[in-house]
Design a protein around this motif. Structure first.
Motif, PDB file in Angstrom:
ATOM      1  N   LYS A   1      16.244  14.213   2.757  1.00  0.00           N
ATOM      2  CA  LYS A   1      15.923  15.418   1.990  1.00  0.00           C
ATOM      3  C   LYS A   1      15.184  14.956   0.745  1.00  0.00           C
ATOM      4  CE  LYS A   1      19.620  17.926   4.015  1.00  0.00           C
ATOM      5  NZ  LYS A   1      20.623  18.914   3.934  1.00  0.00           N
ATOM      6  N   GLN A   2      14.740  15.888  -0.077  1.00  0.00           N
ATOM      7  CA  GLN A   2      13.911  15.556  -1.231  1.00  0.00           C
ATOM      8  C   GLN A   2      14.480  14.382  -2.024  1.00  0.00           C
ATOM      9  OE1 GLN A   2      13.350  18.632  -4.241  1.00  0.00           O
ATOM     10  NE2 GLN A   2      11.242  17.961  -4.458  1.00  0.00           N
TER      11      GLN A   2
ATOM     12  N   SER B   1       0.843  -1.190   0.000  1.00  0.00           N
ATOM     13  CA  SER B   1       0.000   0.000   0.000  1.00  0.00           C
ATOM     14  C   SER B   1       0.883   1.247   0.000  1.00  0.00           C
ATOM     15  CB  SER B   1      -0.948   0.004   1.206  1.00  0.00           C
ATOM     16  OG  SER B   1      -0.241  -0.003   2.422  1.00  0.00           O
ATOM     17  N   PHE B   2       0.306   2.339  -0.497  1.00  0.00           N
ATOM     18  CA  PHE B   2       0.992   3.618  -0.590  1.00  0.00           C
ATOM     19  C   PHE B   2       0.199   4.651   0.203  1.00  0.00           C
ATOM     20  CE2 PHE B   2       2.294   1.307  -4.296  1.00  0.00           C
ATOM     21  CZ  PHE B   2       3.586   1.709  -4.565  1.00  0.00           C
ATOM     22  N   GLU B   3       0.882   5.401   1.048  1.00  0.00           N
ATOM     23  CA  GLU B   3       0.244   6.493   1.791  1.00  0.00           C
ATOM     24  C   GLU B   3       1.062   7.759   1.576  1.00  0.00           C
ATOM     25  OE1 GLU B   3      -0.413   5.588   5.924  1.00  0.00           O
ATOM     26  OE2 GLU B   3      -1.398   3.685   5.440  1.00  0.00           O
ATOM     27  N   TRP B   4       0.451   8.742   0.917  1.00  0.00           N
ATOM     28  CA  TRP B   4       1.021  10.081   0.789  1.00  0.00           C
ATOM     29  C   TRP B   4       0.765  10.777   2.108  1.00  0.00           C
ATOM     30  CZ3 TRP B   4      -1.078  14.897   1.387  1.00  0.00           C
ATOM     31  CH2 TRP B   4      -0.414  15.975   0.818  1.00  0.00           C
ATOM     32  N   PHE B   5       1.704  11.579   2.577  1.00  0.00           N
ATOM     33  CA  PHE B   5       1.447  12.302   3.826  1.00  0.00           C
ATOM     34  C   PHE B   5       2.090  13.674   3.827  1.00  0.00           C
ATOM     35  CE2 PHE B   5       5.328   9.915   4.727  1.00  0.00           C
ATOM     36  CZ  PHE B   5       6.135  10.834   5.399  1.00  0.00           C
ATOM     37  N   GLU B   6       1.496  14.554   4.626  1.00  0.00           N
ATOM     38  CA  GLU B   6       2.107  15.851   4.909  1.00  0.00           C
ATOM     39  C   GLU B   6       2.276  15.942   6.421  1.00  0.00           C
ATOM     40  OE1 GLU B   6      -2.010  18.477   4.556  1.00  0.00           O
ATOM     41  OE2 GLU B   6      -0.545  18.526   2.925  1.00  0.00           O
ATOM     42  N   LYS B   7       3.418  16.454   6.820  1.00  0.00           N
ATOM     43  CA  LYS B   7       3.778  16.543   8.232  1.00  0.00           C
ATOM     44  C   LYS B   7       4.183  17.984   8.511  1.00  0.00           C
ATOM     45  CE  LYS B   7       5.736  12.983  10.145  1.00  0.00           C
ATOM     46  NZ  LYS B   7       4.750  12.640  11.152  1.00  0.00           N
TER      47      LYS B   7
ATOM     48  N   LEU C   1       9.737   7.732   1.644  1.00  0.00           N
ATOM     49  CA  LEU C   1      10.361   8.577   0.631  1.00  0.00           C
ATOM     50  C   LEU C   1       9.994  10.024   0.922  1.00  0.00           C
ATOM     51  CD1 LEU C   1      11.661   9.083  -2.226  1.00  0.00           C
ATOM     52  CD2 LEU C   1       9.383   8.657  -3.165  1.00  0.00           C
ATOM     53  N   CYS C   2      10.984  10.887   1.020  1.00  0.00           N
ATOM     54  CA  CYS C   2      10.734  12.310   1.235  1.00  0.00           C
ATOM     55  C   CYS C   2      10.513  12.975  -0.119  1.00  0.00           C
ATOM     56  CB  CYS C   2      11.925  12.937   1.960  1.00  0.00           C
ATOM     57  SG  CYS C   2      11.706  14.693   2.309  1.00  0.00           S
TER      58      CYS C   2
ATOM     59  N   MET D   1       6.614  22.752   6.035  1.00  0.00           N
ATOM     60  CA  MET D   1       5.859  21.522   5.821  1.00  0.00           C
ATOM     61  C   MET D   1       6.729  20.505   5.094  1.00  0.00           C
ATOM     62  SD  MET D   1       2.904  19.927   6.096  1.00  0.00           S
ATOM     63  CE  MET D   1       1.603  21.137   6.329  1.00  0.00           C
ATOM     64  N   ALA D   2       6.621  19.237   5.476  1.00  0.00           N
ATOM     65  CA  ALA D   2       7.308  18.154   4.774  1.00  0.00           C
ATOM     66  C   ALA D   2       6.250  17.256   4.127  1.00  0.00           C
ATOM     67  CB  ALA D   2       8.170  17.342   5.729  1.00  0.00           C
ATOM     68  N   ILE D   3       6.585  16.716   2.975  1.00  0.00           N
ATOM     69  CA  ILE D   3       5.698  15.825   2.233  1.00  0.00           C
ATOM     70  C   ILE D   3       6.438  14.509   2.015  1.00  0.00           C
ATOM     71  CG2 ILE D   3       4.379  15.476   0.099  1.00  0.00           C
ATOM     72  CD1 ILE D   3       3.401  17.881   1.713  1.00  0.00           C
ATOM     73  N   GLY D   4       5.737  13.400   2.215  1.00  0.00           N
ATOM     74  CA  GLY D   4       6.373  12.106   2.039  1.00  0.00           C
ATOM     75  C   GLY D   4       5.438  11.076   1.446  1.00  0.00           C
ATOM     76  N   LEU D   5       5.996   9.933   1.142  1.00  0.00           N
ATOM     77  CA  LEU D   5       5.246   8.796   0.640  1.00  0.00           C
ATOM     78  C   LEU D   5       5.744   7.559   1.369  1.00  0.00           C
ATOM     79  CD1 LEU D   5       3.236   7.699  -1.541  1.00  0.00           C
ATOM     80  CD2 LEU D   5       5.273   7.217  -2.921  1.00  0.00           C
ATOM     81  N   ASP D   6       4.822   6.845   2.017  1.00  0.00           N
ATOM     82  CA  ASP D   6       5.148   5.588   2.677  1.00  0.00           C
ATOM     83  C   ASP D   6       4.630   4.436   1.834  1.00  0.00           C
ATOM     84  OD1 ASP D   6       6.423   6.548   4.973  1.00  0.00           O
ATOM     85  OD2 ASP D   6       4.554   6.724   6.095  1.00  0.00           O
ATOM     86  N   VAL D   7       5.463   3.413   1.675  1.00  0.00           N
ATOM     87  CA  VAL D   7       5.078   2.187   0.993  1.00  0.00           C
ATOM     88  C   VAL D   7       5.167   1.072   2.028  1.00  0.00           C
ATOM     89  CG1 VAL D   7       5.582   0.600  -0.895  1.00  0.00           C
ATOM     90  CG2 VAL D   7       6.055   3.050  -1.160  1.00  0.00           C
ATOM     91  N   PHE D   8       4.091   0.280   2.162  1.00  0.00           N
ATOM     92  CA  PHE D   8       4.037  -0.794   3.147  1.00  0.00           C
ATOM     93  C   PHE D   8       3.836  -2.139   2.455  1.00  0.00           C
ATOM     94  CE2 PHE D   8       2.396   2.999   5.268  1.00  0.00           C
ATOM     95  CZ  PHE D   8       3.200   3.044   6.396  1.00  0.00           C
ATOM     96  N   ALA D   9       4.572  -3.155   2.924  1.00  0.00           N
ATOM     97  CA  ALA D   9       4.391  -4.525   2.437  1.00  0.00           C
ATOM     98  C   ALA D   9       4.430  -5.467   3.636  1.00  0.00           C
ATOM     99  CB  ALA D   9       5.485  -4.886   1.441  1.00  0.00           C
TER     100      ALA D   9
END
Length: 116
Positions: A73-74, A30-36, A54-55, A95-103
């Motif tokens: 960093k980016q 699964s993929f989760e985009w996030f802002e922190k 992933l940042c 603000m930081a933006i990232g993407l988490d990938v889960f398996a």
């Protein structure tokens, strides 16, 4: 094929300004985009899923329970093993933006039905 329109995707906001958006995925991943927001950290937690963080913008610092840390960093990324305790922090003033990938894949139930 299953298409997810970002504007209509399932969204979860565990805390003010910390938003997660569920992107296309499956039970296998699964993929989760996030802002922190600036100054925010997730709680120390672990889960059965392997994770790649992933940042996409700003900076994210990942801490593990054994005292290791790395600042992303980016376009930098980090891999976390299943059950590896960690937290992700934005120690910058932007603000930081990232993407988490889960398996294997997961849903927001991880946050809503557990102590995290």
């Amino acid at each position: 094929m299953k298409s997810i329109d970002f504007a209509d995707a399932e969204t979860y906001e565990p805390e003010d300004g910390w938003r997660r958006v569920s992107l296309a995925g499956s039970d296998q991943f699964s993929f989760e985009w996030f802002e922190k927001p600036a100054g925010h950290s997730s709680p120390m937690h672990d889960h059965e899923n392997e994770q790649v963080c992933l940042c996409l913008g700003g900076e994210l610092t990942v801490y593990t329970n054994d005292g290791d840390s790395t600042t992303l960093k980016q376009y930098d990324s980090v891999w976390l093993d299943a059950w590896e305790s960690h937290r992700v922090a934005n120690e910058s003033e932007e603000m930081a933006i990232g993407l988490d990938v889960f398996a294997p894949g997961r849903s927001f139930d991880f946050w809503t039905e557990s102590d995290g």
